[in-house]
Design a protein around this motif. Sequence first.
Motif, PDB file in Angstrom:
ATOM      1  N   THR A 150      -3.593   5.521   1.787  1.00  0.00           N
ATOM      2  CA  THR A 150      -2.161   5.460   1.471  1.00  0.00           C
ATOM      3  C   THR A 150      -1.937   4.708   0.164  1.00  0.00           C
ATOM      4  O   THR A 150      -1.119   5.120  -0.677  1.00  0.00           O
ATOM      5  CB  THR A 150      -1.399   4.773   2.612  1.00  0.00           C
ATOM      6  N   GLN A 151      -2.661   3.606   0.006  1.00  0.00           N
ATOM      7  CA  GLN A 151      -2.562   2.836  -1.231  1.00  0.00           C
ATOM      8  C   GLN A 151      -3.006   3.673  -2.427  1.00  0.00           C
ATOM      9  O   GLN A 151      -2.354   3.677  -3.478  1.00  0.00           O
ATOM     10  CB  GLN A 151      -3.429   1.573  -1.127  1.00  0.00           C
ATOM     11  N   SER A 169      -0.321   6.161  -3.380  1.00  0.00           N
ATOM     12  CA  SER A 169       0.838   5.535  -4.026  1.00  0.00           C
ATOM     13  C   SER A 169       0.548   5.161  -5.467  1.00  0.00           C
ATOM     14  O   SER A 169       1.466   5.074  -6.287  1.00  0.00           O
ATOM     15  CB  SER A 169       1.271   4.299  -3.238  1.00  0.00           C
TER      16      SER A 169
END
Length: 387
Positions: free
Chosen positions: A14-15, A18
């Motif tokens: 997820t990081q 992003s």
Amino acid sequence: MERLRFDPRPDWETQADSLGFTWRHVGGEVYWDETAAYALSLTEVEDGIEAPTEELHAMCLDLAAEAVQSERLMEQLDIPEPMRDYVADSWKRGDPTLYGRFDFAYDGTGPAKLYEYNADTPTSIYETAVFQWLWLEDQIKAGVLPAEADQFNSLHEKLVDRFRTIFPDGGFVHFSSDADFVEDRQTVRFLEDLAQQAGLEPQFVAIDQIGLNADGRFVDHENWLINALFKLYPWEQMLRDDYAAPLPTADVTVLEPAWKSLLSNKGILPLLWERHPGHPNLLEAYFEEDPAHSALGRSYVRKPLFSREGANIELIDQGRKAEVVDGGYGEGRWIRQALHAPPAFDGNYVIVGSWVVGDQAAGMSLREDAGPVTLNTSRFLPHFIRD
């Protein structure tokens, strides 16, 4: 130096999304790998990697200074004859360099051995400068690593400072690559962001959208003049392109500068050995046409002057050739280098990439593979300093 197992951070994908780290898988294979990390001591980093990096960089600059005065060396390094004055003039003007990356065999028990110098278009810069640093910070926050753990990594800060040094008055700088190749485009996007932090105004132009106006000046897709250009595009191709001829009179500052073409091919390996025989950080190497290569016997590595990400590298052990990945670099001249396998940790061969910004060592990246040749699919693992 040790390879230690870690649990991946639960939110790392997820990081990555992003932050635009979209090339973390290559062809369905894992590229970014945090199931393990390498631990090094401060002495191993400072004496084993950092010091040799800056010494080898200085040796390469000495070689470039010699090569620009020598038609023989220009020919050995396969610089096209019509472009040799342009390459030499870029050195004599002092055209600035941004960065480069040395690739080493190193395991902490002996001197780092130079495999090659990626002096022109090194990649993996984002994951080195940013994503492995975030890994370190998150592992410290989680209590997995002690608060005093560190990383050999000032790449982000040094690049911003270097952009300021090269362009002290700020201004407009073009950035270019193949717009459709995700890794290259994202790498250039990261460098655009660094340039903006340095007070510059970056503008992207796809490499195939650069044109030439009636005055012989390069222009972008909107017909704006290109006065300064960072290009993630290799000089060995650029010097042979249709638009090579206008370069000497186009009045454009190029990063990396044209003199980096002297250092970004594997011809420097025999030339460095010739000038520094027995140097602890060099492997014995010769041009293939040099009869002296017989000193290597029946075990050596055969490399084309121009190849990338392990393509067309031939490992010959006692006369037997290992499987080769054909990347289309088989034409042209070759060198032979002493066979020296990368160290293996838990059955994984690892290569240390040591970054230079300007004239300073700036950080380290580690790539792993099941085989001894680092390919574009080889995994990237983080590292930390534990004392």
